[in-house]
Design an enzyme around this catalytic site. Structure first.
Site, short mmCIF file in Angstrom:
data_model
loop_
_atom_site.label_atom_id
_atom_site.label_comp_id
_atom_site.label_asym_id
_atom_site.label_seq_id
_atom_site.Cartn_x
_atom_site.Cartn_y
_atom_site.Cartn_z
N CYS A 1 0.83 -1.22 0.00
CA CYS A 1 0.00 0.00 0.00
C CYS A 1 0.86 1.26 0.00
O CYS A 1 0.34 2.37 -0.01
CB CYS A 1 -0.89 0.04 1.24
SG CYS A 1 -2.17 -1.18 1.22
N CYS B 1 -0.38 9.29 8.05
CA CYS B 1 0.93 8.93 8.63
C CYS B 1 0.87 9.02 10.15
O CYS B 1 1.46 8.18 10.85
CB CYS B 1 2.01 9.87 8.10
SG CYS B 1 2.23 9.74 6.32
#
Ligand code: FES
Length: 294
Positions: free
Chosen positions: A41, A112
């Site tokens: 991914c 993130c």
């Protein structure tokens, strides 16, 4: 080009706490890692923790990541934030804490910070012998099969970050960013969470109001309740008309408010004050309240 904060750039160019932690094989010390994402991914993070077992304190933390500038900076930030924290304290850390430490992240890169928080949780649950899947998915169904993202995970990120659009959800956990067939399901979840929030606020307001009829409110309770009624009942209406409201002062039963935006210069603002705001506050806080402009 992404607009990164100085802190993000600094931690990208000079990452700290990068690498694995070797198990020193000492008494009272455990080394464990938690992993999230997948290289397929484009993002993967392995977070290593060195834990003092007797106190459940994180003595050291480091990371290995496959990702972009934000992934490296978020991972570095996380390792700094959690050192010397107990495991329970570390579990309180949210992805927002990581983003705040960095002076913010571009919204498209918020996933993130979410990855960092999830790796931390994965490591701690692993140390405690709990499968993350058991904790996270419970009996939740898979919403986004492209990225393997379940309903509880999307629900949690919506609640913790006050998300309101599918695009935001994609920015935070990638769900919806592939084939797009799950976007309707994400939309439904956003609506559900919003409805649950509204129902909860209404219940809290009515509980506080019913207490108020039996027992006088303390000044603090009264201000809190006034703020709540303004935020939930009044402000959305004014915002829809391009205006806004700020609570300026509460003196006994006199509530001073500041109308801004379209409402600030509006000729009918005093009427608005009387009809809309005062009526709501009288109904939910005290029948003797009077609203005046600040
Ligand atoms: S199923 Fe979610 S993007 Fe494809």
């Amino acid at each position: 080009m992404w607009d990164y904060s100085e802190k993000v750039l600094d931690l990208f160019y000079n990452p700290i706490n990068q690498g694995a932690i070797t198990d020193p094989q000492e008494p009272d010390v455990a080394v464990v890692y938690g992993e999230v994402g997948s290289i397929a991914c484009g993002d993967a993070l392995r977070l290593h923790l060195k834990i003092q077992e007797s106190t459940e304190t994180i003595q050291d933390a480091s990371f290995q990541t496959f990702g972009c500038t934000s992934a490296i900076a978020s991972s570095s930030a996380l390792t700094e934030i959690i050192k010397q924290k107990t495991l329970d304290e570390a579990l309180e850390i949210t992805n927002k804490d990581i983003a705040d430490y960095l002076g913010g992240l571009p919204e498209a890169k918020m996933h993130c910070s979410v990855m960092g928080q999830e790796a931390l949780e994965a490591a701690i649950y692993k140390y405690r012998g709990i499968e993350v899947e058991q904790h996270e998915d419970d009996d939740g169904k898979l919403i986004c099969s492209c990225y393997g993202i379940s309903e509880p995970r999307i629900r949690r990120v919506i609640i913790e970050n006050d998300l309101t659009t599918v695009e935001q959800v994609t920015n935070y956990v990638k769900a919806g960013g592939g084939c797009g067939t799950c976007q309707a399901g994400i939309e439904d979840l956003l609506i559900e969470v919003q409805q649950e929030r509204t129902a909860l606020s209404a219940r809290v307001a009515s509980e506080v109001a019913s207490q108020a009829t039996n027992k006088p409110l303390t000044p603090m309770q009264k201000i809190n309740l006034i703020q709540q009624v303004i935020a939930e009942d009044v402000r959305p209406i004014l915002l829809a008309d391009g205006g806004d409201i700020e609570l300026y002062d509460v003196d006994g039963d006199v509530v001073r408010v500041l109308l801004t935006g379209a409402c600030g210069g509006c000729a009918s603002s005093s009427e608005t004050l009387k009809n809309s705001i005062e009526t709501s506050l009288q109904a939910k806080v005290s029948s003797t309240i009077v609203v005046v402009p600040a």
